[in-house]
Design an enzyme around this catalytic site. Sequence first.
Site, PDB file in Angstrom:
ATOM      1  N   CYS A  96     -17.665 -15.746 124.363  1.00  0.00           N
ATOM      2  CA  CYS A  96     -18.286 -16.001 123.048  1.00  0.00           C
ATOM      3  C   CYS A  96     -18.642 -17.468 122.843  1.00  0.00           C
ATOM      4  CB  CYS A  96     -17.390 -15.486 121.937  1.00  0.00           C
ATOM      5  SG  CYS A  96     -15.787 -16.335 121.773  1.00  0.00           S
ATOM      6  N   HIS A 144     -12.906 -16.061 117.728  1.00  0.00           N
ATOM      7  CA  HIS A 144     -14.214 -15.523 118.135  1.00  0.00           C
ATOM      8  C   HIS A 144     -15.308 -16.262 117.378  1.00  0.00           C
ATOM      9  CE1 HIS A 144     -16.811 -12.652 120.083  1.00  0.00           C
ATOM     10  NE2 HIS A 144     -17.303 -12.202 118.932  1.00  0.00           N
ATOM     11  N   HIS A 156     -23.648 -12.069 119.880  1.00  0.00           N
ATOM     12  CA  HIS A 156     -22.371 -12.565 120.396  1.00  0.00           C
ATOM     13  C   HIS A 156     -22.052 -11.947 121.746  1.00  0.00           C
ATOM     14  CE1 HIS A 156     -19.515  -9.093 118.970  1.00  0.00           C
ATOM     15  NE2 HIS A 156     -20.731  -8.639 119.142  1.00  0.00           N
TER      16      HIS A 156
END
Length: 217
Positions: A96, A144, A156
Amino acid sequence: MTVTDAIGRIAQIQATLVQLDSVTTGTATPAASTRSSSGATDFASALTQALGGTGATTDATTSSGGVTGADVVADAKKYLGVPYVFGGTSASGLDCSGLVQRVFKDLGIDVPRLVSGQSTVGTEVPSLAQAQPGDIIVCNGGEHIVIYAGDGKVIHAPSEGRNVSLVDNWLSDSDIVTIRRVVPQASTAASSASSLSTAQTDALRSLFTSMLQGGSL
C-alpha cells in the site's frame, strides 16, 4: 531553478558585467569593485522582496512543480492489476505505501516509504467530505493507506493474493486516521499560477523602472 537561484544568478551576472567593463576601460578600483558587489547584493535583495518571498520550499506540496491531484490519480491507474507484494515498490509488485511512494516518485515528488511517514506529508484535509482526487487517506489505525480517486472511489494495494485496485470507498471518517493533500487541485494550481505570474510581472516592471531611473542598472 528556484527564485532564489535566479536572483543569485542575476546578481552574479550584473557584478561580472560591471567588473569586466571596468577592466576593459582600465578604470577598475577597489572602491568601484566594492560598489559593484554592493549593488549586486542590493539588486538581489530588492528582487527577492518584489517577488514576495525567499523561494524556499518546505514540504512536498509546495515543491510539487505543477503536479495536480488529477495527475496523481492518472499515474496510480497505471498500476491497476499489479500484484500486492509486501515491501514492493515497483511495477512488478507493490504494497500500500509502496504504491503511494511509487506514484509520487513518478511525478517527481519524494514522499517517505512507510505509512507512518506518509501520514505527515502535505497538509491535512479535515474530513472525507472535503477529500479531492489525489489526496491520500490513512486508515486501519495507521496500518493502511489509499489514494482517493474521486467519485467515491479509491485506489490501493489491498493485501496478499490481491492486486492494485480501483474500488468503491468503504471508509467513513471514523475509520480514517488522517487525510493528506500532497499536491493542489488543477483549478487551484492554475489560479495560483496565474495570479502569481501577474503579481511578479508587475513587481518586476516597477522594480526595473525605478532602478533604471535611479541609475542602479
